[in-house]
Structures are given as C-alpha cells and as structure tokens.
Enzyme design. Structure first.
Site, PDB file in Angstrom:
ATOM      1  N   ARG A 138      17.476   4.816  13.967  1.00 39.15           N
ATOM      2  CA  ARG A 138      17.611   3.573  13.198  1.00 39.15           C
ATOM      3  C   ARG A 138      18.928   2.855  13.498  1.00 39.15           C
ATOM      4  O   ARG A 138      18.975   1.626  13.480  1.00 39.15           O
ATOM      5  CB  ARG A 138      17.493   3.864  11.704  1.00 39.15           C
ATOM      6  CG  ARG A 138      16.059   4.050  11.256  1.00 39.15           C
ATOM      7  CD  ARG A 138      15.966   4.275   9.760  1.00 39.15           C
ATOM      8  NE  ARG A 138      14.575   4.258   9.323  1.00 39.15           N
ATOM      9  CZ  ARG A 138      14.184   4.578   8.096  1.00 39.15           C
ATOM     10  NH1 ARG A 138      15.081   4.947   7.190  1.00 39.15           N
ATOM     11  NH2 ARG A 138      12.904   4.521   7.764  1.00 39.15           N
ATOM     12  N   GLY A 163       7.315   8.374   9.042  1.00 44.52           N
ATOM     13  CA  GLY A 163       8.299   9.420   9.355  1.00 44.52           C
ATOM     14  C   GLY A 163       7.719  10.623  10.096  1.00 44.52           C
ATOM     15  O   GLY A 163       8.149  10.954  11.200  1.00 44.52           O
ATOM     16  N   GLY A 178       7.699   4.281   4.721  1.00 37.77           N
ATOM     17  CA  GLY A 178       6.936   3.673   3.622  1.00 37.77           C
ATOM     18  C   GLY A 178       6.525   2.234   3.911  1.00 37.77           C
ATOM     19  O   GLY A 178       5.419   1.817   3.557  1.00 37.77           O
ATOM     20  N   LYS A 186      -2.909  14.399   2.472  1.00 37.30           N
ATOM     21  CA  LYS A 186      -3.698  14.000   1.310  1.00 37.30           C
ATOM     22  C   LYS A 186      -4.323  12.622   1.391  1.00 37.30           C
ATOM     23  O   LYS A 186      -3.673  11.652   1.745  1.00 37.30           O
ATOM     24  CB  LYS A 186      -2.800  14.046   0.076  1.00 37.30           C
ATOM     25  CG  LYS A 186      -2.411  15.448  -0.307  1.00 37.30           C
ATOM     26  CD  LYS A 186      -1.680  15.429  -1.617  1.00 37.30           C
ATOM     27  CE  LYS A 186      -1.520  16.837  -2.151  1.00 37.30           C
ATOM     28  NZ  LYS A 186      -0.687  16.832  -3.355  1.00 37.30           N
TER      29      LYS A 186
HETATM   30  C1  3PG Z   1      13.193   4.603   4.176  1.00 42.26           C
HETATM   31  O1  3PG Z   1      13.920   5.531   4.549  1.00 42.26           O
HETATM   32  O2  3PG Z   1      11.959   4.679   4.173  1.00 42.26           O
HETATM   33  C2  3PG Z   1      13.855   3.313   3.794  1.00 42.26           C
HETATM   34  O3  3PG Z   1      15.201   3.335   4.099  1.00 42.26           O
HETATM   35  C3  3PG Z   1      13.631   2.997   2.339  1.00 42.26           C
HETATM   36  O4  3PG Z   1      14.208   3.987   1.527  1.00 42.26           O
HETATM   37  P1  3PG Z   1      13.647   4.240   0.069  1.00 42.26           P
HETATM   38  O5  3PG Z   1      12.287   4.868   0.246  1.00 42.26           O
HETATM   39  O6  3PG Z   1      14.640   5.132  -0.612  1.00 42.26           O
HETATM   40  O7  3PG Z   1      13.536   2.891  -0.598  1.00 42.26           O
HETATM   41 MG    MG Z   2      11.165   6.424   2.022  1.00 41.16          MG
END
Ligand code: 3PG
Ligand code: MG
Length: 392
Positions: A36, A350, A373, A193
C-alpha cells in the site's frame, strides 16, 4: 461517474492534502508488507513534480477516537520515507503551526486521524479544521473509500477535489472488470462463509456469465442441493438463501460452477491425510478442504473461454498445505492466460491477494487491488462514499 485527476489541477505552490491508505501490516514495529505504501508513491511524486507540497492524511488500525500510542502512524514513517526516497515530516501536534513551516519539496504526514473522534463521525468541524491546512484535496485511498469519514468524505466537499493516481487506476481497472467488461466474464468467489458474501453473490449473478463458487461457501451451496458434505464447514441455515441465489442465476443466464470433486480430510491441519473423492461421495466423518483436479480443469476451461475474470476469495483452505492446490492451479492458469493476452484478470480482497502472491500469480494478473473491504463493497454493487464525494 466522472472525477478529476491530478492532471486537471494546478498544483504549483499549493498545499495538497492527500488521503492515502497506509494501513499496512506491522509486526514488532516493522512494516511486513509495503504494497500500500509503494502504490501511493506515484501520486506523491507527481504532486512534488508539479510544485505542490503533499500533506498526507491517513489512519492506522482502529483506535476508536482515542490516542492509542501503539497505533501511531509514526511507526510507518521509516517505510514511507524509504519508499519515497526522502524524509517525511511527521506532524503529531499543532497541525497549523507545523504545516506553516513546510517548504516546497517537503512531504508531511499527519498523525493517525482516527485518534480524533471527528474522523470516523465524518464530522464537519473536524473536516473544516483539516481543510484549513491545504488548498487542494486528493483522494488516493480507494481501499478506505467504503468509509464515510471526515478525511474521505466531508473534506472532499470543502476543497477543490480530485482522484490520485492509485485511485484513478483502481477505478478504471474495476470498471473494466464489472462496469464495462469484455464478455464472457467469469467471477471466482471463495472464502469460508456465504453469510459474509450474500450481497456480493446476488449482485454478481446479474453481471457475470459464469460464477465459480469455492471454499467453505461452496459447501453451503452443495448441501442446499441435497449433497451430504459430512463434517465440512457449512452454513446449513442458509440453504434456502443459496437456493434463491442459484434460482436468480438461472433466471439471469449466469452459470454457477460448484466443485465436481473435492479433497477431504479428517482434521484441519497442514499435511493432514487426505483423499480426493467425487463431491457426492464426501464421507460422513470427513471435511472438504479443497476443490479437486476435475473441478480445477472445469474452472480452467471456463477461464479459457472468458475474456474477463474478477477474483475474490480462495478456493480451498489455502493457508494450510496441501489444501492450497486448487487455488494455486487456478491462479496460475489465470496468470498464464493473462500473460498471453487472452484474459483481463482483476483480483482484490486481503486473503485473495495473499493467496495469489503465495501462488506466484499476482504479478501476472492485469490488476491487483489494494483494497479489502472496499473491493467487496464494490463487488456488491454499492456506491462507495469516498468515490461518490469525488464525482461531479
Ligand atoms: C483496510 O485496511 O481495509 C482499510 O484501511 C480500511 O480500514 P478499516 O476496515 O479499519 O476501516
Ligand atoms: Mg478492513
């Protein structure tokens, strides 16, 4: 949706507030994956080259509006300086005074914005305070764009705003994968899931031609169709939901591919004794931990016919060997087809990126998103507030 880019802004002599996502993994005070950080370098360098002074805004972890010293962004500064090839001024107190001392050519980073409750509350007052520090706002944090926070949402309305290089790249890659793709489109969705990916599956069956379902999620679909999955991870209470998704897929002309053969074991551990059986022959005392070779061949065949692939989630228990075999084989096939110019392949999330890296396939994919996310919410067809705030 249309948005401005750095090329549309006059950055010369301006203080440029740049929202970045440097929420990177850290172990023993050291950054263990700099992806990142590396991916925001072009934006920062382009701003410097245009005569602007980048002031980076970011979060780290989830301190929930309080100062948590272990979550200081100070620990990221060495990795950030190394990636940029220059010192970074870290600002953890009196923002205004410190920003006033910056000179042309400097790069600054403010302390974790989430130490302030105004950040996650998308508070106007906090956003206004941030806005006083700069002349222009750049959002380069696609991976945080699913959060409507002061630095991702409110601030975009207070200053002339544009997308950074990484944000623009993410948005155009994602548009090529699902917005406006070359068809046929195959989606590979895996993971443990179904319950975490209901909206995603329901959106995808409307948009893609073939949906490959793998991982624990596939067990729920298999069980819902009457197959005995033994001791496998399975959300039996979601059987009707799985049948509804399958019915919607049939109605929309989306083919769902489920495993035809599976690798089963009696214990969930690396190197566990295992056998490959037809999906309908899973023994009552065993659990499915991976898709088998016939399943992989079936997936590869779909990839060979496709023009576009979007991938989220592993096909098996990829974190323990040898149950990473199907994920690795399918990832390699996708990488080969991409390298040969036959497939546009986009992946995100991820676990997915970790699995593709482990398979040695990530470098050959057309695009690997930095988002977790945010990538999922985008696959769900949701509008991301950080992106919406940039559009005009
Ligand atoms: C992530 O790592 O997915 C982003 O930086 C967002 O982080 P968060 O899920 O804590 O909002
Ligand atoms: Mg996250």
């Amino acid at each position: 949706m249309a948005w401005k880019t750095l090329d549309d802004m006059d950055l010369n002599g301006k203080r440029v507030l740049v929202r970045v996502d440097i929420n990177v993994p850290v172990a023993d005070g050291k950054v263990t994956d700099t992806t990142r950080i590396d991916r925001i370098v072009p934006t920062v360098k382009d701003i410097l080259a245009a005569g602007g002074t980048p002031i980076l805004l970011a979060h780290f972890d989830r301190p929930k509006g309080k100062v948590v010293p272990e979550m200081s962004l100070g620990q990221i500064v060495p990795a950030l300086s190394a990636a940029l090839g220059q010192d970074v001024t870290f600002i953890d107190g009196n923002y205004g005074e410190a920003v006033g001392k910056l000179a042309a050519g400097d790069v600054a980073l403010l302390e974790n914005l989430r130490f302030n409750p105004g950040e996650e509350a998308n508070d106007d007052g906090f956003a206004k305070r941030l806005a006083t520090l700069g002349d222009i706002y750049v959002n380069d944090a696609f991976s945080a764009a699913h959060r409507a926070h002061a630095s991702t949402e409110a601030l975009a309305h207070l200053l002339p705003a544009c997308a950074g290089r990484l944000m623009a790249e993410e948005l155009s890659a994602l548009d090529k994968a699902l917005g406006n793709p070359d068809r046929p489109v195959v989606a590979v969705v895996g993971g443990a899931k179904v319950s975490t990916k209901l909206d995603l599956l329901s959106n995808l069956v409307e948009k893609v031609d073939v949906l490959v379902i793998g991982g624990g999620m596939a067990n729920t679909f298999l069980a819902a169709s009457g197959i005995d999955v033994g001791k496998s991870l399975c959300e039996h209470d979601l059987a009707q939901t799985a049948r509804d998704i399958a019915a919607k897929a049939a109605e929309k002309g989306c083919a769902i591919l489920l495993p035809r053969d599976v690798v089963v074991a009696r214990e969930f551990k690396a190197g566990a004794a295992n056998e490959t059986v037809k999906t309908e022959d899973c023994p009552a005392d065993a659990m499915i931990l991976d898709a088998g070779p016939d399943s992989v061949a079936h997936i590869v065949q779909a990839l060979e016919r496709a023009k576009t692939l979007v991938w989220n989630g592993p096909l098996g228990a990829f974190e323990i060997e040898p149950f990473n075999a199907a994920t690795n084989a399918a990832a390699k096939a996708a990488a080969d087809l991409t390298r040969d110019g036959k497939l546009i392949s986009v992946a995100g999330g991820g676990d997915t990126v970790a699995a593709l890296n482990a398979a040695g396939a990530a470098d050959d994919f057309s695009y690997v998103s930095t988002a977790g996310g945010a990538f999922l919410e985008w696959m769900e067809g949701k509008t991301l507030p950080g992106v919406a705030a940039l559009s005009h």
